[in-house]
Design a protein around this motif. Structure first.
Motif, PDB file in Angstrom:
ATOM      1  N   ASN A   1       0.807  -1.207   0.000  1.00 57.72           N
ATOM      2  CA  ASN A   1       0.000   0.000   0.000  1.00 57.72           C
ATOM      3  C   ASN A   1       0.845   1.264   0.000  1.00 57.72           C
ATOM      4  OD1 ASN A   1      -2.423   1.539   0.176  1.00 57.72           O
ATOM      5  ND2 ASN A   1      -2.006   1.852   2.332  1.00 57.72           N
ATOM      6  N   LEU A   2       1.940   1.277   0.751  1.00 52.68           N
ATOM      7  CA  LEU A   2       2.791   2.455   0.828  1.00 52.68           C
ATOM      8  C   LEU A   2       4.201   2.081   0.409  1.00 52.68           C
ATOM      9  CD1 LEU A   2       1.684   3.882   4.294  1.00 52.68           C
ATOM     10  CD2 LEU A   2       0.920   4.632   2.036  1.00 52.68           C
ATOM     11  N   PHE A   3       4.823   2.946  -0.328  1.00 54.55           N
ATOM     12  CA  PHE A   3       6.196   2.714  -0.747  1.00 54.55           C
ATOM     13  C   PHE A   3       7.124   3.418   0.233  1.00 54.55           C
ATOM     14  CE2 PHE A   3       3.610   2.231  -4.569  1.00 54.55           C
ATOM     15  CZ  PHE A   3       3.965   0.938  -4.905  1.00 54.55           C
ATOM     16  N   VAL A   4       7.476   2.707   1.285  1.00 57.19           N
ATOM     17  CA  VAL A   4       8.398   3.193   2.308  1.00 57.19           C
ATOM     18  C   VAL A   4       9.411   2.093   2.605  1.00 57.19           C
ATOM     19  CG1 VAL A   4       6.726   4.778   3.365  1.00 57.19           C
ATOM     20  CG2 VAL A   4       6.924   2.466   4.232  1.00 57.19           C
ATOM     21  N   PRO A   5      10.637   2.463   2.948  1.00 60.23           N
ATOM     22  CA  PRO A   5      11.618   1.429   3.297  1.00 60.23           C
ATOM     23  C   PRO A   5      11.076   0.596   4.462  1.00 60.23           C
ATOM     24  CG  PRO A   5      12.659   3.585   3.147  1.00 60.23           C
ATOM     25  CD  PRO A   5      11.178   3.805   3.074  1.00 60.23           C
ATOM     26  N   SER A   6      11.052  -0.706   4.272  1.00 61.64           N
ATOM     27  CA  SER A   6      10.438  -1.559   5.291  1.00 61.64           C
ATOM     28  C   SER A   6      10.818  -3.011   5.081  1.00 61.64           C
ATOM     29  CB  SER A   6       8.905  -1.412   5.233  1.00 61.64           C
ATOM     30  OG  SER A   6       8.439  -1.685   3.928  1.00 61.64           O
TER      31      SER A   6
ATOM     32  N   THR B   1      12.901  -1.287  -0.593  1.00 59.42           N
ATOM     33  CA  THR B   1      13.799  -0.143  -0.546  1.00 59.42           C
ATOM     34  C   THR B   1      13.269   0.936  -1.481  1.00 59.42           C
ATOM     35  OG1 THR B   1      15.174  -1.115  -2.284  1.00 59.42           O
ATOM     36  CG2 THR B   1      15.846  -1.525  -0.011  1.00 59.42           C
ATOM     37  N   THR B   2      13.353   2.174  -1.013  1.00 59.38           N
ATOM     38  CA  THR B   2      12.886   3.301  -1.813  1.00 59.38           C
ATOM     39  C   THR B   2      13.401   4.595  -1.216  1.00 59.38           C
ATOM     40  OG1 THR B   2      10.965   4.420  -2.738  1.00 59.38           O
ATOM     41  CG2 THR B   2      10.710   3.488  -0.540  1.00 59.38           C
ATOM     42  N   ARG B   3      13.414   5.620  -2.029  1.00 63.50           N
ATOM     43  CA  ARG B   3      13.729   6.967  -1.558  1.00 63.50           C
ATOM     44  C   ARG B   3      12.581   7.919  -1.907  1.00 63.50           C
ATOM     45  NH1 ARG B   3      19.269   8.335  -0.132  1.00 63.50           N
ATOM     46  NH2 ARG B   3      20.472   6.432  -0.203  1.00 63.50           N
ATOM     47  N   LEU B   4      11.411   7.343  -2.138  1.00 59.32           N
ATOM     48  CA  LEU B   4      10.248   8.189  -2.382  1.00 59.32           C
ATOM     49  C   LEU B   4      10.065   9.110  -1.178  1.00 59.32           C
ATOM     50  CD1 LEU B   4       7.715   5.667  -3.890  1.00 59.32           C
ATOM     51  CD2 LEU B   4       8.575   7.683  -5.026  1.00 59.32           C
ATOM     52  N   PRO B   5       9.670  10.295  -1.348  1.00 60.93           N
ATOM     53  CA  PRO B   5       9.224  10.946  -2.571  1.00 60.93           C
ATOM     54  C   PRO B   5      10.337  11.670  -3.336  1.00 60.93           C
ATOM     55  CG  PRO B   5       8.683  12.335  -0.726  1.00 60.93           C
ATOM     56  CD  PRO B   5       9.364  11.103  -0.168  1.00 60.93           C
ATOM     57  N   THR B   6      11.587  11.611  -2.860  1.00 59.95           N
ATOM     58  CA  THR B   6      12.643  12.351  -3.562  1.00 59.95           C
ATOM     59  C   THR B   6      13.131  11.655  -4.826  1.00 59.95           C
ATOM     60  OG1 THR B   6      14.349  11.360  -2.159  1.00 59.95           O
ATOM     61  CG2 THR B   6      13.459  13.497  -1.470  1.00 59.95           C
ATOM     62  N   ARG B   7      12.988  10.344  -4.890  1.00 61.82           N
ATOM     63  CA  ARG B   7      13.320   9.608  -6.110  1.00 61.82           C
ATOM     64  C   ARG B   7      12.153   8.697  -6.453  1.00 61.82           C
ATOM     65  NH1 ARG B   7      19.495   7.954  -4.934  1.00 61.82           N
ATOM     66  NH2 ARG B   7      20.346  10.038  -5.080  1.00 61.82           N
ATOM     67  N   ASN B   8      11.825   8.636  -7.708  1.00 57.66           N
ATOM     68  CA  ASN B   8      10.641   7.917  -8.160  1.00 57.66           C
ATOM     69  C   ASN B   8      10.979   6.454  -8.466  1.00 57.66           C
ATOM     70  OD1 ASN B   8       7.996   7.635  -8.793  1.00 57.66           O
ATOM     71  ND2 ASN B   8       8.190   8.398 -10.885  1.00 57.66           N
ATOM     72  N   ARG B   9      11.387   5.712  -7.424  1.00 53.67           N
ATOM     73  CA  ARG B   9      11.745   4.318  -7.630  1.00 53.67           C
ATOM     74  C   ARG B   9      11.568   3.546  -6.328  1.00 53.67           C
ATOM     75  NH1 ARG B   9      16.289   0.770  -7.923  1.00 53.67           N
ATOM     76  NH2 ARG B   9      16.178  -0.471  -9.805  1.00 53.67           N
ATOM     77  N   ALA B  10      11.074   2.333  -6.429  1.00 56.52           N
ATOM     78  CA  ALA B  10      10.957   1.432  -5.288  1.00 56.52           C
ATOM     79  C   ALA B  10      11.272   0.020  -5.773  1.00 56.52           C
ATOM     80  CB  ALA B  10       9.548   1.488  -4.695  1.00 56.52           C
ATOM     81  N   ALA B  11      11.831  -0.793  -4.877  1.00 54.97           N
ATOM     82  CA  ALA B  11      12.170  -2.165  -5.225  1.00 54.97           C
ATOM     83  C   ALA B  11      11.880  -3.070  -4.057  1.00 54.97           C
ATOM     84  CB  ALA B  11      13.634  -2.269  -5.631  1.00 54.97           C
ATOM     85  N   CYS B  12      11.494  -4.287  -4.330  1.00 50.06           N
ATOM     86  CA  CYS B  12      11.251  -5.294  -3.301  1.00 50.06           C
ATOM     87  C   CYS B  12      12.149  -6.491  -3.576  1.00 50.06           C
ATOM     88  CB  CYS B  12       9.797  -5.751  -3.292  1.00 50.06           C
ATOM     89  SG  CYS B  12       8.662  -4.503  -2.702  1.00 50.06           S
ATOM     90  N   ALA B  13      12.684  -7.049  -2.530  1.00 57.79           N
ATOM     91  CA  ALA B  13      13.506  -8.256  -2.653  1.00 57.79           C
ATOM     92  C   ALA B  13      13.106  -9.243  -1.590  1.00 57.79           C
ATOM     93  CB  ALA B  13      14.977  -7.894  -2.517  1.00 57.79           C
TER      94      ALA B  13
END
Length: 163
Positions: A132-137, A151-163
């Motif tokens: 639901n939310l793109f936050v480092p978690s 992992t993400t740097r939203l809202p300063t960078r428009n990218r998120a990744a899950c591993a």
């Protein structure tokens, strides 16, 4: 949510909802949506999602968290919180000052920023996981045999990744 909410997720001014057919006072006024009302809407929305499973509640939660709550704390080291988030074009914000102003939105504002981990992930049924939310978690769901790191740097960078 569907008839009185503006794009940032807020929907009240001076502890009142605007008429469903007239947003003009909200656009022209010095004040704007109150963060304490959005705080309450997020609590309500979370409970409504948990009881109904309707993903429209998650959509609202994401929009209000990123566009209203996240923007309500002063980005500088002095901190401070806004009560109203004016949506009037080219308007300014008034931030709380220690020992000077302690509005209701300062109290809930302190709690708002400690709740970013809430509703990052949601389950639907027994096996479906929703982001639901793109936050480092990190998520650990042992019953499903799942461990996830986002992992993400939203809202300063428009990218998120899950591993």
């Amino acid at each position: 949510m569907h008839k009185r909410t503006v794009s940032i997720g807020g929907n009240s001014v001076s502890e009142h909802f605007n008429p469903v057919d007239n947003f003009k006072p909200m656009l022209e006024g010095r004040e704007g949506p109150e963060t304490c009302n959005t705080y309450n809407m997020l609590k309500l929305t979370r409970q409504l999602y948990l009881s109904s499973g309707a993903t429209s509640y998650l959509d609202y939660y994401e929009r209000a968290m990123y566009n209203h709550i996240l923007s309500s704390q002063h980005p500088g080291p002095e901190g401070g919180f806004v009560y109203f988030t004016p949506i009037r074009p080219q308007h300014y914000r008034v931030y709380s000052q220690p020992q000077e102003s302690f509005w209701c939105c300062v109290g809930s504002g302190l709690e708002n920023h400690g709740k970013y981990g809430e509703l990052v992930y949601a389950r639907r049924g027994q096996n479906d996981l929703l982001v639901n939310l793109f936050v480092p978690s990190r998520l650990s769901w042992p019953e499903a045999g799942l461990a996830l790191e986002q992992t993400t740097r939203l809202p300063t960078r428009n990218r998120a990744a899950c591993a």
